[in-house]
Design an enzyme around this catalytic site. Structure first.
Site: not given
Ligand code: TEU
Ligand code: CA
Length: 572
Positions: A21, A29, A98, A204, A257, A330-331
């Site tokens: 950040d 960001d 993505d 995705d 994916e 991230h999953d």
């Protein structure tokens, strides 16, 4: 980028909300990422996979896109994105972004139009179906499909008295790929990003794009096996059209994916003769996470199970296909908390896991934070979780069906995706150096910071030559220096061993042996053949290769806890 460049690349995934950040609002960001590009280049990253940064209401943290060609204001501006892309290219790295086109956000202009009326020009950009009637004459969904985020996969819309499909959240309506106008919109958007210089896409839930237009019921009780959601009747037609219309016109890299794709089906997507995608990543070793998993989670995979999955995918892909090999994203919860040791063997287990990952046949994917050994974070209460998959399951199971809250929290602390989304740990200071607010006090972060940042952080890791970070850096360079690790064939030489992962990689007259102890105990491992010399080990100084001269002749390795070695072998 030659098309096989991607085979030798190291991919690093950034989840922008949690990476860095720069303006003190507690949310990662684009300028934050820019400030750490030297860090990534120094690690040896070739390709950055950036999770969604597009305009989104963040129902699913950006995987619900409201404008595919605008930047999420919390993350910055298009000028920031252009700075980021320039900075990545200036350092010799590539950027893949993505592509989330199975669904959009319900706040996308297209859906706002589509839901207005049956004859709206955008109506068929989405999947609408009339209700069925039950035996009481009440309107019910057209079939029994469920959402991955709890509840039915159909949402009633009173305005036009139809249901729309959402395999994920209610705020993520599925796009209708049967509609050529919609497909062309997507292709135009892909051209927009590729023309900006983006180097490719991670796609995705790409196997879900094509739906059986009869919308058949799911076989009873088989929601999890995805036979109905993935690999639909026109999926390869659509991907070939995407390749023909967009992808083949650029030197770009694509990663599918592969949710719902079996090893046997993989080469239909990534076979070199298919002109569809370059590589795929599978879910076979991912943490199973359906609604019932939040009460009764599946046991963790054993090492033999994981080894069998990796070997099976290697066999099925063979010489024709290619995969993106990963342990974290991230999953999934942190791999160190799944397969490693977060206690006294934290470093050894993290570097043993790194050795196994970076010597596989496939493009390795490193998830942000795994390179410093970040771990799962304990969440005290449901209020500390952010992921709507957890929150929706809590509502459905605990609030509505009175499931045991303690049991739910225990399961969520094992399987929740939030573990991978706690802020990156940069320093041993407030908020792990992830955020500094405008007055330098460090604002609150959007998701809990793992309190172990005092021991696990980038600054300390980079100062310690014997750290996990330095081992990742060394191992990444080692892979680049040994083409056998990229292109060599793979053979698991001890598939049944419960503690040791041992496999060979062979490329013409070069053969290496990778041996990783995945246990906290010393292990004696008899090879049955002589090793030539040790090339790299995660134990430094004495006992670097787990063998003394005498042992080596007998081909017996005495491995320390979580010791990993790569040996040169004699090729007869
Ligand atoms: O993931 C597909 C997916 O379904 C996973 O979210 C998740 O692991 C699920 O629990 C199945 O086990 C992609 C994105 O990676 C994910 O972040 C998004 O939430 C999802 O699609 C929808 O876009
Ligand atoms: Ca910020």
């Amino acid at each position: 980028m030659t098309k096989t460049h991607y085979k030798a690349s190291i991919v690093y995934q950034i989840y922008p909300r949690s990476f860095k950040d720069s303006n003190g609002d507690g949310i990662g960001d684009l300028q934050g990422i820019i400030s750490e590009l030297d860090y990534l280049a120094d690690l040896g990253v070739d390709v950055i996979w950036l999770s969604p940064f597009y305009k989104s209401p963040n129902a699913d943290n950006g995987y619900d896109i409201a404008d595919y060609q605008a930047i999420m204001p919390e993350f910055g501006t298009m000028a920031d994105f252009d700075d980021l892309l320039r900075g990545i290219h200036q350092r010799g790295m590539k950027l893949i972004i993505d592509l989330v086109v199975n669904h959009s956000s319900d706040e996308h202009f297209w859906f706002q139009e589509s839901r207005k009326s049956l004859d709206n020009p955008y109506r068929d950009y989405y999947i609408w179906q009339p209700p069925h009637q039950n035996d009481k004459g009440e309107n019910v969904p057209p079939n029994n499909w469920l959402s991955f985020f709890s509840g039915d996969a159909w949402q009633w819309d009173a305005t036009t008295e139809q249901y729309y499909l959402h395999l994920f959240a209610v705020k993520q309506p599925d796009l209708n790929w049967e509609n050529p106008k919609l497909r062309q919109e997507i292709y135009n958007m892909m051209h927009f990003w590729l023309k900006k210089g983006v180097n490719g896409f991670r796609m995705d839930v790409i196997p879900f794009l094509s739906k059986d237009q009869n919308f058949p019921d799911y076989p009873k009780g088989r929601f999890g096996d995805l036979t109905v959601y993935a690999n639909g009747p026109r999926i390869h037609e659509f991907l070939k059209e995407m390749h023909e219309t967009v992808l083949k016109h650029y030197d770009c890299m694509t990663i599918g994916e592969g949710f719902g794709v079996s090893a046997e089906q993989a080469n239909l997507y990534v076979g070199s003769d298919r002109a569809e995608l370059d590589m795929i990543y599978h879910f076979d070793h991912a943490v199973p996470r359906y609604e019932h998993s939040f009460i009764a989670p599946d046991p963790e995979f054993t090492l033999p199970q994981i080894k069998a999955i990796f070997a099976h995918w290697d066999t099925q892909l063979g010489e024709k296909g290619w995969q993106n090999v990963y342990f974290g994203n991230h999953d999934n919860p942190r791999i160190l908390s799944r397969l490693g040791n977060t206690g006294i063997y934290h470093k050894q287990s993290a570097t043993s896991i790194a050795t196994a990952l970076l010597t596989q046949r496939g493009t390795p994917g490193i998830y942000q934070g795994d390179e410093i050994g970040m771990t799962n974070c304990h969440f005290e209460d449901i209020s500390e979780f952010n992921d709507l998959q957890v929150l929706n399951a809590f509502q459905a199971l605990v609030v509505e069906k009175n499931a045991d809250k303690g049991q739910f929290l225990k399961a969520s602390n094992r399987i929740a995706r939030d573990h991978a989304r706690t802020p990156m740990q940069w320093k041993n200071e407030k908020n792990a150096g992830f955020t500094v607010d405008s007055v330098g006090k460090g604002g609150t972060t959007w998701l809990k910071v793992n309190p172990n940042f005092n021991k696990i952080n980038v600054a300390d890791a980079r100062k310690d030559p014997d750290s996990i970070w330095h081992f990742y850096k060394k191992m990444i360079q080692f892979r680049k220096d040994h083409p056998v690790l990229v292109h060599g064939s793979f053979e698991d030489i001890a598939p049944a061993d419960a503690n040791i992962y041992a496999f060979t990689r062979t490329l013409s007259d070069e053969k290496v042996l990778v041996v990783c102890n995945f246990s906290a105990e010393k292990q004696v491992f008899s090879l049955g053949f002589e090793v030539k010399n040790v090339l790299i080990s995660n134990y430094l100084g004495e006992n670097t290769d787990g063998t003394s001269r005498s042992n080596r002749e007998g081909g017996v390795l005495n491995l320390q806890p979580y010791q990993a070695c790569v040996f040169q072998l004699f090729v007869h």
